[in-house]
Design an enzyme around this catalytic site. Structure first.
Site, PDB file in Angstrom:
ATOM      1  N   ILE A 178       0.849  -1.195   0.000  1.00  0.00           N
ATOM      2  CA  ILE A 178       0.000   0.000   0.000  1.00  0.00           C
ATOM      3  C   ILE A 178       0.887   1.249   0.000  1.00  0.00           C
ATOM      4  O   ILE A 178       0.592   2.227  -0.691  1.00  0.00           O
ATOM      5  CB  ILE A 178      -0.964  -0.038   1.205  1.00  0.00           C
ATOM      6  CG1 ILE A 178      -2.000  -1.167   0.990  1.00  0.00           C
ATOM      7  CG2 ILE A 178      -1.657   1.309   1.393  1.00  0.00           C
ATOM      8  CD1 ILE A 178      -2.873  -1.468   2.199  1.00  0.00           C
ATOM      9  N   TYR A 197      -8.000 -11.564  13.414  1.00  0.00           N
ATOM     10  CA  TYR A 197      -7.150 -10.355  13.384  1.00  0.00           C
ATOM     11  C   TYR A 197      -6.493 -10.149  14.768  1.00  0.00           C
ATOM     12  O   TYR A 197      -5.399  -9.621  14.884  1.00  0.00           O
ATOM     13  CB  TYR A 197      -7.969  -9.138  12.942  1.00  0.00           C
ATOM     14  CG  TYR A 197      -7.106  -7.999  12.431  1.00  0.00           C
ATOM     15  CD1 TYR A 197      -6.273  -8.165  11.324  1.00  0.00           C
ATOM     16  CD2 TYR A 197      -7.117  -6.752  13.065  1.00  0.00           C
ATOM     17  CE1 TYR A 197      -5.481  -7.127  10.866  1.00  0.00           C
ATOM     18  CE2 TYR A 197      -6.331  -5.710  12.597  1.00  0.00           C
ATOM     19  CZ  TYR A 197      -5.513  -5.898  11.507  1.00  0.00           C
ATOM     20  OH  TYR A 197      -4.725  -4.870  11.047  1.00  0.00           O
ATOM     21  N   LYS A 202      -4.147  -1.940  16.298  1.00  0.00           N
ATOM     22  CA  LYS A 202      -4.795  -0.893  15.482  1.00  0.00           C
ATOM     23  C   LYS A 202      -5.628   0.047  16.353  1.00  0.00           C
ATOM     24  O   LYS A 202      -5.685   1.246  16.071  1.00  0.00           O
ATOM     25  CB  LYS A 202      -5.662  -1.507  14.375  1.00  0.00           C
ATOM     26  CG  LYS A 202      -4.876  -2.190  13.253  1.00  0.00           C
ATOM     27  CD  LYS A 202      -3.878  -1.286  12.568  1.00  0.00           C
ATOM     28  CE  LYS A 202      -3.314  -1.924  11.294  1.00  0.00           C
ATOM     29  NZ  LYS A 202      -2.156  -1.164  10.759  1.00  0.00           N
ATOM     30  N   THR A 261      -1.870  -7.789  -0.432  1.00  0.00           N
ATOM     31  CA  THR A 261      -0.455  -7.407  -0.357  1.00  0.00           C
ATOM     32  C   THR A 261       0.321  -8.574   0.229  1.00  0.00           C
ATOM     33  O   THR A 261      -0.261  -9.599   0.587  1.00  0.00           O
ATOM     34  CB  THR A 261      -0.282  -6.189   0.570  1.00  0.00           C
ATOM     35  OG1 THR A 261      -0.775  -6.555   1.862  1.00  0.00           O
ATOM     36  CG2 THR A 261      -1.051  -4.976   0.058  1.00  0.00           C
TER      37      THR A 261
HETATM   38  P1  NAD Z   1       3.152  -4.874   3.286  1.00  0.00           P
HETATM   39  O1  NAD Z   1       3.677  -6.160   3.781  1.00  0.00           O
HETATM   40  O2  NAD Z   1       3.446  -4.517   1.888  1.00  0.00           O
HETATM   41  O3  NAD Z   1       3.606  -3.674   4.238  1.00  0.00           O
HETATM   42  C1  NAD Z   1       3.902  -3.847   5.595  1.00  0.00           C
HETATM   43  C2  NAD Z   1       5.226  -3.162   5.828  1.00  0.00           C
HETATM   44  O4  NAD Z   1       5.561  -3.180   7.215  1.00  0.00           O
HETATM   45  C3  NAD Z   1       6.379  -3.842   5.077  1.00  0.00           C
HETATM   46  O5  NAD Z   1       7.021  -2.903   4.249  1.00  0.00           O
HETATM   47  C4  NAD Z   1       7.311  -4.291   6.198  1.00  0.00           C
HETATM   48  O6  NAD Z   1       8.673  -4.202   5.828  1.00  0.00           O
HETATM   49  C5  NAD Z   1       6.954  -3.271   7.265  1.00  0.00           C
HETATM   50  N1  NAD Z   1       7.398  -3.699   8.596  1.00  0.00           N
HETATM   51  C6  NAD Z   1       7.013  -4.770   9.326  1.00  0.00           C
HETATM   52  N2  NAD Z   1       7.707  -4.840  10.469  1.00  0.00           N
HETATM   53  C7  NAD Z   1       8.552  -3.760  10.463  1.00  0.00           C
HETATM   54  C8  NAD Z   1       9.548  -3.274  11.366  1.00  0.00           C
HETATM   55  N3  NAD Z   1       9.831  -3.898  12.524  1.00  0.00           N
HETATM   56  N4  NAD Z   1      10.226  -2.146  11.039  1.00  0.00           N
HETATM   57  C9  NAD Z   1       9.961  -1.503   9.875  1.00  0.00           C
HETATM   58  N5  NAD Z   1       9.047  -1.919   8.983  1.00  0.00           N
HETATM   59  C10 NAD Z   1       8.352  -3.033   9.280  1.00  0.00           C
HETATM   60  O7  NAD Z   1       1.563  -4.936   3.545  1.00  0.00           O
HETATM   61  P2  NAD Z   1       0.437  -3.809   3.428  1.00  0.00           P
HETATM   62  O8  NAD Z   1      -0.830  -4.554   3.344  1.00  0.00           O
HETATM   63  O9  NAD Z   1       0.806  -2.821   2.395  1.00  0.00           O
HETATM   64  O10 NAD Z   1       0.473  -3.124   4.868  1.00  0.00           O
HETATM   65  C11 NAD Z   1       0.691  -1.743   5.075  1.00  0.00           C
HETATM   66  C12 NAD Z   1      -0.239  -1.194   6.144  1.00  0.00           C
HETATM   67  O11 NAD Z   1      -1.590  -1.261   5.669  1.00  0.00           O
HETATM   68  C13 NAD Z   1      -0.217  -1.941   7.460  1.00  0.00           C
HETATM   69  O12 NAD Z   1      -0.300  -1.001   8.531  1.00  0.00           O
HETATM   70  C14 NAD Z   1      -1.476  -2.751   7.409  1.00  0.00           C
HETATM   71  O13 NAD Z   1      -1.958  -3.058   8.687  1.00  0.00           O
HETATM   72  C15 NAD Z   1      -2.378  -1.783   6.696  1.00  0.00           C
HETATM   73  N6  NAD Z   1      -3.602  -2.366   6.117  1.00  0.00           N
HETATM   74  C16 NAD Z   1      -3.509  -3.391   5.224  1.00  0.00           C
HETATM   75  C17 NAD Z   1      -4.687  -3.928   4.678  1.00  0.00           C
HETATM   76  C18 NAD Z   1      -4.642  -5.097   3.726  1.00  0.00           C
HETATM   77  O14 NAD Z   1      -5.653  -5.773   3.556  1.00  0.00           O
HETATM   78  N7  NAD Z   1      -3.541  -5.347   3.072  1.00  0.00           N
HETATM   79  C19 NAD Z   1      -5.938  -3.393   5.046  1.00  0.00           C
HETATM   80  C20 NAD Z   1      -5.982  -2.324   5.954  1.00  0.00           C
HETATM   81  C21 NAD Z   1      -4.797  -1.824   6.477  1.00  0.00           C
HETATM   82  O1  0WE Z   2      -3.154  -5.314   8.881  1.00  0.00           O
HETATM   83  C1  0WE Z   2      -3.306  -6.301   8.185  1.00  0.00           C
HETATM   84  C2  0WE Z   2      -2.263  -7.397   8.148  1.00  0.00           C
HETATM   85  C3  0WE Z   2      -1.039  -7.064   8.935  1.00  0.00           C
HETATM   86  C4  0WE Z   2      -0.116  -8.204   9.193  1.00  0.00           C
HETATM   87  C5  0WE Z   2       0.028  -9.303   8.351  1.00  0.00           C
HETATM   88  C6  0WE Z   2       0.922 -10.317   8.674  1.00  0.00           C
HETATM   89  C7  0WE Z   2       1.090 -11.548   7.840  1.00  0.00           C
HETATM   90  C8  0WE Z   2       2.466 -12.144   7.982  1.00  0.00           C
HETATM   91  C9  0WE Z   2       0.619  -8.167  10.352  1.00  0.00           C
HETATM   92  N1  0WE Z   2       1.485  -9.137  10.680  1.00  0.00           N
HETATM   93  C10 0WE Z   2       1.650 -10.191   9.860  1.00  0.00           C
HETATM   94  N2  0WE Z   2       2.549 -11.164  10.233  1.00  0.00           N
HETATM   95  C11 0WE Z   2       2.937 -12.151   9.395  1.00  0.00           C
HETATM   96  O2  0WE Z   2       3.749 -13.021   9.788  1.00  0.00           O
HETATM   97  N3  0WE Z   2      -4.466  -6.418   7.440  1.00  0.00           N
HETATM   98  C12 0WE Z   2      -5.503  -5.427   7.641  1.00  0.00           C
HETATM   99  C13 0WE Z   2      -4.730  -7.516   6.513  1.00  0.00           C
HETATM  100  C14 0WE Z   2      -5.465  -8.571   7.266  1.00  0.00           C
HETATM  101  O3  0WE Z   2      -4.816  -9.425   8.065  1.00  0.00           O
HETATM  102  C15 0WE Z   2      -5.767 -10.245   8.650  1.00  0.00           C
HETATM  103  C16 0WE Z   2      -7.035  -9.868   8.225  1.00  0.00           C
HETATM  104  C17 0WE Z   2      -6.855  -8.776   7.334  1.00  0.00           C
HETATM  105  C18 0WE Z   2      -7.905  -7.996   6.637  1.00  0.00           C
HETATM  106  C19 0WE Z   2      -5.595 -11.287   9.559  1.00  0.00           C
HETATM  107  C20 0WE Z   2      -6.718 -11.975  10.005  1.00  0.00           C
HETATM  108  C21 0WE Z   2      -7.983 -11.601   9.591  1.00  0.00           C
HETATM  109  C22 0WE Z   2      -8.156 -10.543   8.705  1.00  0.00           C
END
Ligand code: NAD
Ligand code: 0WE
Length: 259
Positions: A21, A159, A166, A197
């Site tokens: 993202i 979650y 969050k 992602t």
């Molecule tokens: P992503 O894996 O591409 O991004 C997560 C990032 O967190 C990665 O770049 C990873 O390197 C970084 N990260 C994790 N641990 C870290 C640490 N100790 N130090 C520095 N960086 C660290 O996945 P994404 O889905 O793009 O997630 C980005 C944000 O969006 C997150 O906050 C996630 O909770 C939020 N989000 C994701 C979704 C979804 O469905 N993908 C929905 C709502 C919110």
């Molecule tokens: O914020 C997130 C995911 C964040 C995330 C994902 C991982 C996967 C790999 C944090 N930590 C980890 N650790 C890992 O080892 N989302 C909003 C996406 C997400 O994650 C879920 C969801 C949704 C939506 C997990 C359970 C249920 C729903």
């Protein structure tokens, strides 16, 4: 669309790969004229982030594990160097919980992994905002955006501890908005629906969740990372000059439903 970020400089935390993202947000800011800086977490993704940064003429200001005060100090110093002592926008798109804590029962989350999830996913915003503050002040103000999820407001099965993290992040947005408002710095969150992602793909049952989402969301469709890019560009731009301390839902309306 021309120019909302012409002459503006943004630091982006949380690019892992082209599906992130954070990357969709960066691309949108770049399209509208911003100059960008990136950090990366760990050598494993360094090359990928360097290549992506290069493709948009951005700076890589160093490795940053957000648990490390030293890493944070170093990348904010490098950002000040790269950007002439100022900053206009900060993008925080970082979250992590142990994979095993996104499966079983929340009740079973051990103390150390509970705090790790909160540390990486919520405290990191506070730590980054504190360091960004003087740089943003140097420009007469600025804007900070973070990524959140409905699981911090309601119980979403699996979650788990990420939901608690969050909720902490969401409250931190409000308290940071109050503190930093004195310096004309705005702080907001985007609450996104499920996006495929790296962080999402590895989650068990993600496909089932997407199907349920499509049925129940008022717009009956998925969203993608570019929707977050557009929303972040709005919140980071002067179009949102009087918007702070809030959460913008980018989820096809899913959060509005009770069934
Ligand atoms: P992503 O894996 O591409 O991004 C997560 C990032 O967190 C990665 O770049 C990873 O390197 C970084 N990260 C994790 N641990 C870290 C640490 N100790 N130090 C520095 N960086 C660290 O996945 P994404 O889905 O793009 O997630 C980005 C944000 O969006 C997150 O906050 C996630 O909770 C939020 N989000 C994701 C979704 C979804 O469905 N993908 C929905 C709502 C919110
Ligand atoms: O914020 C997130 C995911 C964040 C995330 C994902 C991982 C996967 C790999 C944090 N930590 C980890 N650790 C890992 O080892 N989302 C909003 C996406 C997400 O994650 C879920 C969801 C949704 C939506 C997990 C359970 C249920 C729903």
């Amino acid at each position: 669309m021309a120019g909302r970020f012409e002459g503006k400089q943004a630091l982006v935390l949380g690019v892992a790969n082209k599906r992130s993202i954070a990357w969709a947000i960066a691309r949108r800011l770049r399209e509208e004229g911003a100059e960008l800086a990136f950090t990366f977490q760990g050598e494993r993704i360094e090359k990928g982030v360097r290549d992506l940064a290069e493709s948009v003429g951005g700076h890589v200001v160093g490795e940053c594990d957000v648990r490390s005060e030293d890493d944070l100090d170093r990348v904010f110093a490098a950002t000040a160097d790269a950007f002439g002592g100022g900053l206009d926008c900060l993008v925080h798109s970082v979250a992590f919980a142990a994979a095993e804590d996104l499966e079983g029962r929340f009740t079973d989350t051990p103390r150390d992994r509970f705090w790790m999830a909160v540390d990486i996913s919520a405290y990191s915003l506070v730590a980054a905002a504190r360091r960004a503050e003087p740089l943003l002040q140097a420009r007469g103000g600025g804007s900070i955006v973070t990524m959140t999820y409905l699981g911090g407001v309601r119980a979403v099965p699996h979650y788990n501890v990420m939901g608690v993290a969050k909720a902490t992040l969401d409250a931190s947005v409000r308290y940071l908005a109050w503190d930093l408002g004195h310096s004309n710095i705005r702080v907001n969150a985007i609450s996104a629906g499920p996006v495929r992602t790296l962080a999402a793909r590895s989650i068990a049952g993600f496909t089932t969740m997407e199907e349920m989402f499509e049925q129940r969301a008022p717009l009956h469709r998925h969203m993608d990372a570019d929707d977050c890019g557009a929303a972040a560009a709005y919140l980071l731009s002067s179009d949102a000059a009087n918007v702070t301390g809030t959460t913008l839902y980018v989820d096809a309306g899913y959060h509005a439903m009770g069934m």
